[in-house]
Structure formats: structure tokens, C-alpha cells
Design a protein around this motif. Structure first.
Motif, PDB file in Angstrom:
ATOM      1  N   ARG A 203    -100.208 -74.003  12.523  1.00  0.00           N
ATOM      2  CA  ARG A 203    -100.909 -74.399  13.753  1.00  0.00           C
ATOM      3  C   ARG A 203    -101.009 -73.249  14.755  1.00  0.00           C
ATOM      4  NH1 ARG A 203     -97.014 -78.527  13.421  1.00  0.00           N
ATOM      5  NH2 ARG A 203     -95.981 -77.649  15.280  1.00  0.00           N
ATOM      6  N   GLY A 204    -100.392 -72.105  14.396  1.00  0.00           N
ATOM      7  CA  GLY A 204    -100.359 -70.990  15.329  1.00  0.00           C
ATOM      8  C   GLY A 204     -99.253 -71.117  16.355  1.00  0.00           C
ATOM      9  N   ASP A 205     -98.300 -71.988  16.116  1.00  0.00           N
ATOM     10  CA  ASP A 205     -97.179 -72.234  17.032  1.00  0.00           C
ATOM     11  C   ASP A 205     -96.001 -71.356  16.606  1.00  0.00           C
ATOM     12  OD1 ASP A 205     -95.058 -73.157  18.532  1.00  0.00           O
ATOM     13  OD2 ASP A 205     -95.202 -75.244  17.859  1.00  0.00           O
ATOM     14  N   THR A 206     -95.626 -70.408  17.439  1.00  0.00           N
ATOM     15  CA  THR A 206     -94.509 -69.501  17.126  1.00  0.00           C
ATOM     16  C   THR A 206     -93.300 -69.755  18.018  1.00  0.00           C
ATOM     17  OG1 THR A 206     -95.373 -67.826  18.655  1.00  0.00           O
ATOM     18  CG2 THR A 206     -96.099 -67.700  16.339  1.00  0.00           C
ATOM     19  N   SER A 207     -93.229 -70.918  18.619  1.00  0.00           N
ATOM     20  CA  SER A 207     -92.167 -71.175  19.600  1.00  0.00           C
ATOM     21  C   SER A 207     -90.769 -71.064  18.997  1.00  0.00           C
ATOM     22  CB  SER A 207     -92.355 -72.557  20.231  1.00  0.00           C
ATOM     23  OG  SER A 207     -92.340 -73.578  19.237  1.00  0.00           O
ATOM     24  N   HIS A 208     -90.623 -71.409  17.699  1.00  0.00           N
ATOM     25  CA  HIS A 208     -89.277 -71.328  17.121  1.00  0.00           C
ATOM     26  C   HIS A 208     -88.796 -69.878  17.022  1.00  0.00           C
ATOM     27  CE1 HIS A 208     -91.768 -70.641  13.513  1.00  0.00           C
ATOM     28  NE2 HIS A 208     -90.707 -70.076  12.958  1.00  0.00           N
ATOM     29  N   LEU A 209     -89.711 -68.924  16.977  1.00  0.00           N
ATOM     30  CA  LEU A 209     -89.302 -67.516  16.910  1.00  0.00           C
ATOM     31  C   LEU A 209     -88.681 -67.058  18.227  1.00  0.00           C
ATOM     32  CD1 LEU A 209     -92.369 -66.027  15.015  1.00  0.00           C
ATOM     33  CD2 LEU A 209     -90.189 -66.838  14.073  1.00  0.00           C
ATOM     34  N   ARG A 210     -89.055 -67.688  19.325  1.00  0.00           N
ATOM     35  CA  ARG A 210     -88.472 -67.319  20.616  1.00  0.00           C
ATOM     36  C   ARG A 210     -87.029 -67.792  20.749  1.00  0.00           C
ATOM     37  NH1 ARG A 210     -93.669 -69.113  22.313  1.00  0.00           N
ATOM     38  NH2 ARG A 210     -92.790 -71.039  23.217  1.00  0.00           N
ATOM     39  N   ASP A 211     -86.621 -68.678  19.841  1.00  0.00           N
ATOM     40  CA  ASP A 211     -85.234 -69.167  19.858  1.00  0.00           C
ATOM     41  C   ASP A 211     -84.327 -68.355  18.938  1.00  0.00           C
ATOM     42  OD1 ASP A 211     -85.861 -71.231  21.614  1.00  0.00           O
ATOM     43  OD2 ASP A 211     -86.431 -72.590  19.985  1.00  0.00           O
ATOM     44  N   ALA A 212     -84.809 -67.195  18.485  1.00  0.00           N
ATOM     45  CA  ALA A 212     -84.029 -66.380  17.550  1.00  0.00           C
ATOM     46  C   ALA A 212     -82.673 -66.010  18.145  1.00  0.00           C
ATOM     47  CB  ALA A 212     -84.808 -65.116  17.200  1.00  0.00           C
ATOM     48  N   ARG A 213     -81.643 -65.995  17.310  1.00  0.00           N
ATOM     49  CA  ARG A 213     -80.292 -65.660  17.764  1.00  0.00           C
ATOM     50  C   ARG A 213     -79.491 -65.104  16.599  1.00  0.00           C
ATOM     51  NH1 ARG A 213     -81.391 -71.043  18.222  1.00  0.00           N
ATOM     52  NH2 ARG A 213     -80.421 -72.393  16.655  1.00  0.00           N
ATOM     53  N   VAL A 214     -78.410 -64.436  16.930  1.00  0.00           N
ATOM     54  CA  VAL A 214     -77.529 -63.817  15.938  1.00  0.00           C
ATOM     55  C   VAL A 214     -76.186 -64.538  15.963  1.00  0.00           C
ATOM     56  CG1 VAL A 214     -76.341 -61.700  15.260  1.00  0.00           C
ATOM     57  CG2 VAL A 214     -78.679 -61.589  16.177  1.00  0.00           C
ATOM     58  N   ASN A 215     -75.628 -64.762  14.773  1.00  0.00           N
ATOM     59  CA  ASN A 215     -74.293 -65.370  14.646  1.00  0.00           C
ATOM     60  C   ASN A 215     -73.375 -64.385  13.932  1.00  0.00           C
ATOM     61  OD1 ASN A 215     -74.823 -68.514  15.240  1.00  0.00           O
ATOM     62  ND2 ASN A 215     -76.548 -67.675  14.099  1.00  0.00           N
ATOM     63  N   ALA A 216     -72.102 -64.427  14.259  1.00  0.00           N
ATOM     64  CA  ALA A 216     -71.156 -63.519  13.613  1.00  0.00           C
ATOM     65  C   ALA A 216     -69.777 -64.155  13.536  1.00  0.00           C
ATOM     66  CB  ALA A 216     -71.074 -62.204  14.381  1.00  0.00           C
ATOM     67  N   LEU A 217     -69.087 -63.874  12.450  1.00  0.00           N
ATOM     68  CA  LEU A 217     -67.668 -64.181  12.305  1.00  0.00           C
ATOM     69  C   LEU A 217     -66.970 -62.857  12.004  1.00  0.00           C
ATOM     70  CD1 LEU A 217     -67.817 -67.420  10.109  1.00  0.00           C
ATOM     71  CD2 LEU A 217     -67.062 -67.286  12.482  1.00  0.00           C
ATOM     72  N   GLN A 218     -66.049 -62.473  12.840  1.00  0.00           N
ATOM     73  CA  GLN A 218     -65.397 -61.173  12.679  1.00  0.00           C
ATOM     74  C   GLN A 218     -64.320 -61.185  11.600  1.00  0.00           C
ATOM     75  OE1 GLN A 218     -66.706 -58.582  14.133  1.00  0.00           O
ATOM     76  NE2 GLN A 218     -68.158 -59.933  15.178  1.00  0.00           N
ATOM     77  N   ARG A 219     -63.853 -62.363  11.245  1.00  0.00           N
ATOM     78  CA  ARG A 219     -62.837 -62.488  10.204  1.00  0.00           C
ATOM     79  C   ARG A 219     -62.930 -63.898   9.632  1.00  0.00           C
ATOM     80  NH1 ARG A 219     -58.467 -60.414  11.225  1.00  0.00           N
ATOM     81  NH2 ARG A 219     -57.161 -61.713   9.904  1.00  0.00           N
ATOM     82  N   PRO A 220     -62.292 -64.174   8.528  1.00  0.00           N
ATOM     83  CA  PRO A 220     -62.357 -65.525   7.967  1.00  0.00           C
ATOM     84  C   PRO A 220     -61.818 -66.565   8.940  1.00  0.00           C
ATOM     85  CG  PRO A 220     -61.477 -63.983   6.354  1.00  0.00           C
ATOM     86  CD  PRO A 220     -61.551 -63.239   7.656  1.00  0.00           C
ATOM     87  N   THR A 221     -62.355 -67.758   8.841  1.00  0.00           N
ATOM     88  CA  THR A 221     -61.879 -68.872   9.653  1.00  0.00           C
ATOM     89  C   THR A 221     -60.456 -69.253   9.262  1.00  0.00           C
ATOM     90  OG1 THR A 221     -64.163 -69.681   9.649  1.00  0.00           O
ATOM     91  CG2 THR A 221     -62.457 -71.203  10.416  1.00  0.00           C
ATOM     92  N   GLU A 222     -60.179 -69.168   7.968  1.00  0.00           N
ATOM     93  CA  GLU A 222     -58.840 -69.460   7.455  1.00  0.00           C
ATOM     94  C   GLU A 222     -58.546 -68.484   6.329  1.00  0.00           C
ATOM     95  OE1 GLU A 222     -56.577 -73.555   6.535  1.00  0.00           O
ATOM     96  OE2 GLU A 222     -58.164 -73.109   5.092  1.00  0.00           O
ATOM     97  N   GLU A 223     -57.318 -67.991   6.290  1.00  0.00           N
ATOM     98  CA  GLU A 223     -56.947 -66.992   5.282  1.00  0.00           C
ATOM     99  C   GLU A 223     -55.752 -67.473   4.467  1.00  0.00           C
ATOM    100  OE1 GLU A 223     -57.336 -62.725   6.766  1.00  0.00           O
ATOM    101  OE2 GLU A 223     -57.147 -63.800   8.663  1.00  0.00           O
ATOM    102  N   GLY A 224     -55.857 -67.316   3.150  1.00  0.00           N
ATOM    103  CA  GLY A 224     -54.723 -67.578   2.282  1.00  0.00           C
ATOM    104  C   GLY A 224     -54.528 -69.012   1.862  1.00  0.00           C
ATOM    105  N   ARG A 225     -55.582 -69.846   1.922  1.00  0.00           N
ATOM    106  CA  ARG A 225     -55.452 -71.223   1.433  1.00  0.00           C
ATOM    107  C   ARG A 225     -55.351 -71.208  -0.087  1.00  0.00           C
ATOM    108  NH1 ARG A 225     -55.967 -76.524   2.554  1.00  0.00           N
ATOM    109  NH2 ARG A 225     -56.175 -76.084   4.784  1.00  0.00           N
ATOM    110  N   LEU A 226     -54.518 -72.092  -0.626  1.00  0.00           N
ATOM    111  CA  LEU A 226     -54.398 -72.202  -2.074  1.00  0.00           C
ATOM    112  C   LEU A 226     -55.615 -72.927  -2.630  1.00  0.00           C
ATOM    113  CD1 LEU A 226     -50.642 -73.250  -2.493  1.00  0.00           C
ATOM    114  CD2 LEU A 226     -51.636 -70.956  -2.498  1.00  0.00           C
ATOM    115  N   GLY A 227     -56.408 -72.213  -3.394  1.00  0.00           N
ATOM    116  CA  GLY A 227     -57.562 -72.815  -4.034  1.00  0.00           C
ATOM    117  C   GLY A 227     -57.273 -73.112  -5.486  1.00  0.00           C
TER     118      GLY A 227
END
Length: 241
Positions: A203-227
């Protein structure tokens, strides 16, 4: 709140167990997923993955740089030859954590939900710091069933998997409504959003591009769980680290 990972996938870092199992091979716990495709991106060390599926038994080498993936219903068992580390990418983020895995215990255990629950449980759910010997004991029990199943497949072909699949599905049937909700809120919603964006662009609608954002995790949320296959470092976008 962070955005979901692309496509609603789950990502974790895995250090594969290196203690020896009853058949003499060091590594993880053989199991299947009923609804999730799983991918390995090998980041270090060397080893292999043994599989049972509709195509019988197979073994695939794993070395740094390799990528391997398999569909639901593939019994997989990691073998650690030397410091095997993997980034695991799993479809339907949240489903494996919600129980989409069945270990290859012997048939009599799979046929009894209470027995299966007792054999598969880990203290504290395997939270970091849990005594790993319980995970090893669970793994070694699953190796027993894996050996039986592999022998049956080698004797009778892939049809030998039928009873195992039926038992696995019966064990997880009470969770299916929960799984559907997770899928709808995750991977399904992510796929739908692409359709919405395509319609908007048409439709020529680019409004979702104006909502662009970056996400980051600097380290794991949880470390060393027994899998099931080793020690897991998990990345969960909805949590802060």
C-alpha cells in the motif's frame, strides 16, 4: 521488554557433557522433540551426533564451523570427542522449555507417566549449581533405551520407531494446549507480522520502518543449567541481564 528473536526461535550455548555413558561414549542424553526443528552451529571442539529416524540410524561428524539441523521425531544423541561446544537454535521458542522433549527411556518407563516423570526429573529443574550426577544418572538410563531402540531399528527398519513415537505422544498429550498457546504467541505471531508488513508495503505504507529498534543481550540470561545434552547458557529476550 525486548523484541522476540527472529522467527520466534530460541538460542542457547551448549557445552556437551564429557563423562562416559554405559556404552563407552562420552556425551549427552538421547531424546526427541515432537514439534520443534533443532539446529546446531558448532563453535568448538569435535564430536558427532547419532540419530534414529524414519531413515534408520545415522552418525554425523561435528567440527567447528559445521551446521546441522533435524526435524521433529529425530532421536538425537550428542557424542563429545573433545570439548564440543555448540550454539543451539530451536524453532518455536519456549516449547522445549515447556516440555517438548521425550527421553529414550526403556519402553516400560515410557508407558508409565509417573515413572517417566520420576526418572526424568532433576532437582530444582536443573537450575545452575545443581549436582550434575542426577543428570548423568538420567542420561545413562536413556542410553539403555536408546540402545534397545537402535537395535530394533537395525533389525526391523524404521517401523520399529512406531511404538516409541506413540508412547512419546501419549506422555505429552496433556501439554498440547499449553504448547499451542506458546506457538501462537511466538513463532506464529512472528510469521503473521511479516504478512502485515508486506501488505503495508504494497500500500506504500512504511510506518513500521519508523519503529525500528535494536535489542541486545550482553551475556546469557542464565548460565550453567543442566540440560539433556550438557550445560546450557540460555538467551531469553524477555528477561533483563
Amino acid at each position: 521488554m525486548r523484541d522476540p528473536l527472529p522467527g520466534g526461535v530460541g538460542v542457547s550455548r551448549l557445552c556437551v557433557y564429557d563423562t562416559v555413558t554405559p556404552d563407552g561414549l562420552p556425551g549427552g542424553t538421547p531424546h526427541i522433540h515432537l514439534c520443534c526443528t533443532e539446529a546446531y552451529v558448532v563453535t568448538g571442539g569435535r564430536g558427532s551426533v547419532q540419530t534414529l529416524s524414519g531413515r534408520g540410524f545415522a552418525e554425523h561428524e561435528l567440527r567447528a564451523g559445521a551446521v546441522l539441523w533435524f526435524t521433529p521425531g529425530t532421536v538425537h544423541r550428542l557424542v563429545n570427542e573433545s570439548d564440543l561446544t555448540i550454539v543451539v537454535v530451536m524453532s518455536n521458542s519456549g516449547l522445549p522449555e515447556a516440555g517438548d522433549a521425550v527421553l529414550t527411556f526403556p519402553p516400560e518407563v515410557l508407558a508409565d507417566p509417573d515413572w517417566y516423570a520420576a526418572e526424568s526429573a532433576l532437582p530444582g529443574g536443573g537450575a545452575p549449581g545443581t549436582d550434575v550426577t542426577t543428570a548423568y544418572r538420567r542420561r545413562d538410563r536413556a542410553i539403555e533405551g536408546f540402545q534397545e531402540l537402535r537395535a530394533a531399528v537395525e533389525r526391523h527398519g524404521p517401523r520399529a520407531m512406531t511404538e516409541f513415537y506413540a508412547a512419546a505422544a501419549a506422555l505429552k498429550r496433556p501439554l498440547l494446549d499449553q504448547w499451542r498457546t506458546r506457538w501462537e504467541d511466538g513463532a506464529y505471531r512472528s510469521a503473521q507480522s511479516t504478512g502485515v508488513q508486506l501488505d503495508a508495503l504494497a500500500r506504500g505504507d512504511t510506518s513500521h520502518l519508523r519503529d525500528a529498534r535494536v535489542n541486545a543481550l550482553q551475556r546469557p540470561t542464565e548460565e550453567g543449567r543442566l540440560g539433556m545434552c550438557g550445560l546450557l547458557d540460555t538467551y531469553v529476550p524477555g528477561h533483563h541481564t
